[in-house]
Design a protein around this motif. Structure first.
Motif: not given
Length: 297
Positions: A143-146, A123-126
């Motif tokens: 960080t991470g993947k989206t 998911k989109i983090p924000l």
């Protein structure tokens, strides 16, 4: 209000709803909200700040919320009339004049997010949904993947600040920050590590999902950011007017005497892009497809 300990791991969702949630402060003290893959709430917002509709058809919106010093595995979403630009209440409102003012009045505002470690997992983090105003996100990391962007500012949102954050999210094909019909925002002092799929894009969706976008991405400030590249071939670091009607749904967009109902162009005008640093890149990474912007890297 709530203060947590660094060792705390919260697997439940935090949902702050309506006017009664106004004034709440959450200080995680380093605690983790875990909505990552494999958790019971995966694919849902880990923290949701939302307005709720009242019996008389109005909206009760939360104001003045502070969230700080958290690790968020998953996503934070802030929403008013609807979850995104295609939500039914957003779509119906968009057919009438004064849609921007109506969406903003119905949405949460004055939300402060600081010291947050966003770890994306699909998911989109924000995500700031239509009409959200006066959100500040600062001194945080992404960080991470989206499958989308790191931050999405949806239609009719405005007056938000993205300050002194670091962006190193792996996206499938999208830019790190999208301003979709969002105005008067300040994006300053941020660090972007290898944003190969793009940095900050300004555009306006032209009737996607049958919704008319009223506000244009105008009067935004993009200043003092650093974009670092380790290899050539990156998409633009900043792209003003990145779409300008180049989407199939523009062909079937609703007609109206305002907003994208009049024109599918982005009208990304009167924005200021100043003092940004491109490490391992050159000035071609600042792209301006509108004639009325002040661009000075």
């Amino acid at each position: 209000s709530l203060t947590l300990d660094k060792s705390d791991v919260i697997s439940k969702r935090l949902i702050l709803s309506g006017e009664k949630a106004s004034g709440i402060t959450l200080d995680c003290g380093g605690a983790t909200f875990d909505g990552a893959r494999g958790s019971v709430n995966f694919s849902k917002p880990t923290i949701l700040i939302r307005s709720v509709q009242t019996k008389d058809g109005g909206w009760s919106a939360p104001h003045g919320i502070t969230i700080r010093n958290c690790t968020v595995k998953g996503a934070i979403r802030i929403q008013g009339l609807g979850t995104n630009g295609q939500a039914e209440d957003v779509r119906l409102s968009s057919f009438q004049p004064d849609h921007t003012q109506r969406a903003q009045a119905a949405a949460p505002d004055n939300i402060d997010l600081s010291g947050i470690s966003f770890i994306a997992d699909g998911k989109i983090p924000l995500y700031l949904a239509p009409g959200v105003t006066n959100v500040t996100v600062e001194n945080s990391s992404f960080t991470g993947k989206t499958g989308g962007t790191a931050i999405y500012l949806d239609a009719e949102s405005a007056d938000n600040s993205i300050l002194s954050n670091s962006f190193a999210v792996t996206t499938k094909s999208r830019e790190q920050i999208a301003l979709d019909g969002s105005a008067r925002n300040r994006i300053s002092g941020n660090r972007f590590l290898d944003p190969v799929n793009g940095g900050i894009y300004l555009y306006r969706n032209c009737g996607e999902g049958g919704t008319i976008r009223h506000q244009s991405p105008q009067y935004n400030e993009i200043s003092g950011n650093t974009f670092s590249y380790s290899k050539p071939g990156a998409a633009p670091a900043v792209w003003l007017a990145s779409r300008n009607g180049a989407r199939l749904y523009c062909l079937t967009a609703p007609a109206a005497p305002f907003g994208s109902g009049l024109s599918s162009k982005d009208f990304a005008e009167f924005n200021k892009v100043t003092g940004n640093t491109l490490i391992g890149g050159d000035l071609s990474l600042i792209r301006n497809d509108d004639d009325n912007d002040g661009v000075n890297v």
